[in-house]
Design a protein around this motif. Structure first.
Motif, mmCIF file in Angstrom:
data_model
loop_
_atom_site.group_PDB
_atom_site.id
_atom_site.type_symbol
_atom_site.label_atom_id
_atom_site.label_comp_id
_atom_site.label_asym_id
_atom_site.label_seq_id
_atom_site.Cartn_x
_atom_site.Cartn_y
_atom_site.Cartn_z
ATOM 1 N N ALA A 152 0.845 -1.204 0.000
ATOM 2 C CA ALA A 152 0.000 0.000 0.000
ATOM 3 C C ALA A 152 0.876 1.248 0.000
ATOM 4 O O ALA A 152 0.584 2.235 -0.695
ATOM 5 C CB ALA A 152 -0.921 -0.005 1.217
ATOM 6 N N GLY A 153 1.977 1.219 0.752
ATOM 7 C CA GLY A 153 2.878 2.378 0.802
ATOM 8 C C GLY A 153 3.513 2.657 -0.554
ATOM 9 O O GLY A 153 3.615 3.822 -0.966
ATOM 10 N N SER A 154 3.931 1.604 -1.275
ATOM 11 C CA SER A 154 4.562 1.836 -2.576
ATOM 12 C C SER A 154 3.535 2.359 -3.584
ATOM 13 O O SER A 154 3.861 3.209 -4.410
ATOM 14 C CB SER A 154 5.223 0.564 -3.092
ATOM 15 O OG SER A 154 4.255 -0.400 -3.435
ATOM 16 N N GLN A 155 2.295 1.880 -3.497
ATOM 17 C CA GLN A 155 1.251 2.400 -4.406
ATOM 18 C C GLN A 155 0.996 3.878 -4.108
ATOM 19 O O GLN A 155 0.859 4.692 -5.033
ATOM 20 C CB GLN A 155 -0.043 1.608 -4.231
ATOM 21 C CG GLN A 155 0.022 0.222 -4.825
ATOM 22 C CD GLN A 155 -1.284 -0.534 -4.625
ATOM 23 O OE1 GLN A 155 -2.079 -0.215 -3.747
ATOM 24 N NE2 GLN A 155 -1.483 -1.555 -5.429
ATOM 25 N N ARG A 156 0.922 4.235 -2.811
ATOM 26 C CA ARG A 156 0.669 5.636 -2.431
ATOM 27 C C ARG A 156 1.819 6.521 -2.908
ATOM 28 O O ARG A 156 1.591 7.599 -3.474
ATOM 29 C CB ARG A 156 0.489 5.720 -0.910
ATOM 30 C CG ARG A 156 0.088 7.098 -0.427
ATOM 31 C CD ARG A 156 -0.245 7.146 1.062
ATOM 32 N NE ARG A 156 0.817 6.601 1.897
ATOM 33 C CZ ARG A 156 0.788 5.396 2.489
ATOM 34 N NH1 ARG A 156 -0.241 4.609 2.343
ATOM 35 N NH2 ARG A 156 1.794 4.984 3.234
ATOM 36 N N ARG A 157 3.068 6.080 -2.722
ATOM 37 C CA ARG A 157 4.222 6.880 -3.177
ATOM 38 C C ARG A 157 4.210 7.060 -4.687
ATOM 39 O O ARG A 157 4.513 8.142 -5.195
ATOM 40 C CB ARG A 157 5.524 6.205 -2.742
ATOM 41 C CG ARG A 157 5.823 6.356 -1.265
ATOM 42 C CD ARG A 157 7.218 5.873 -0.915
ATOM 43 N NE ARG A 157 7.412 4.458 -1.176
ATOM 44 C CZ ARG A 157 7.109 3.480 -0.320
ATOM 45 N NH1 ARG A 157 6.586 3.771 0.853
ATOM 46 N NH2 ARG A 157 7.344 2.212 -0.636
ATOM 47 N N ARG A 158 3.845 6.013 -5.422
ATOM 48 C CA ARG A 158 3.781 6.104 -6.877
ATOM 49 C C ARG A 158 2.736 7.119 -7.316
ATOM 50 O O ARG A 158 2.989 7.966 -8.180
ATOM 51 C CB ARG A 158 3.474 4.723 -7.466
ATOM 52 C CG ARG A 158 3.485 4.692 -8.970
ATOM 53 C CD ARG A 158 3.200 3.287 -9.479
ATOM 54 N NE ARG A 158 2.241 3.345 -10.557
ATOM 55 C CZ ARG A 158 0.945 3.249 -10.448
ATOM 56 N NH1 ARG A 158 0.384 3.065 -9.274
ATOM 57 N NH2 ARG A 158 0.155 3.345 -11.494
#
Length: 145
Positions: A120-126
């Protein structure tokens, strides 16, 4: 007097190619070298009949034949060494090159990758990065009235 054991080319694990299956050819190397370059056969070609070798196990042979298909001529793998000035050093280089080539061709396939979902964190950062980039591009446009 006891006979000397036949020396060979170690490839991997217990696989050792007997010296009688290696075929050597020597010729004059090109390039600089002074007076000696025209008289010394320092270029080395080392050939190994991979398709017809009885010392390579069938499973490894099939794997290597598939991976080296574009380098083989009638099932024979040939490596060339001419970077050194002496034939002896070129012989050693050709032996190392042949062993390395066969070792990598006979290596087992890497394990299959298990697909995972992005966190979820990598999707939000992207998505945040995409929004920032979009804002920069919007600011380049004409000002709105």
């Amino acid at each position: 007097m006891a006979a000397m054991p036949e020396e060979g080319l170690p490839v991997r694990g217990s696989l050792v190619l007997p010296e009688r299956e290696l075929h050597w050819r020597f010729s004059r190397a090109s390039g600089p070298g002074g007076q000696g370059v025209n008289t010394t056969d320092s270029r080395v070609e080392l050939s190994f009949d991979l398709a017809g070798s009885p010392s390579v196990p069938e499973a490894l042979r099939e794997r290597a034949l598939g991976r080296l298909a574009n380098r083989l001529v009638d099932g024979v793998l040939t490596v060339v060494a001419s970077e050194h000035r002496s034939q002896l050093r070129n012989r050693d280089a050709a032996r190392d090159r042949l062993a390395t080539t066969l070792r990598s061709a006979m290596a087992p396939d890497p394990p299959k990758r298990c697909p995972t979902r992005p966190t979820a964190g990598s999707q939000r950062r992207r998505l945040d990065a995409k929004n920032r980039r979009g804002a920069i591009k919007r600011l380049r446009g004409r000002p709105e009235d």
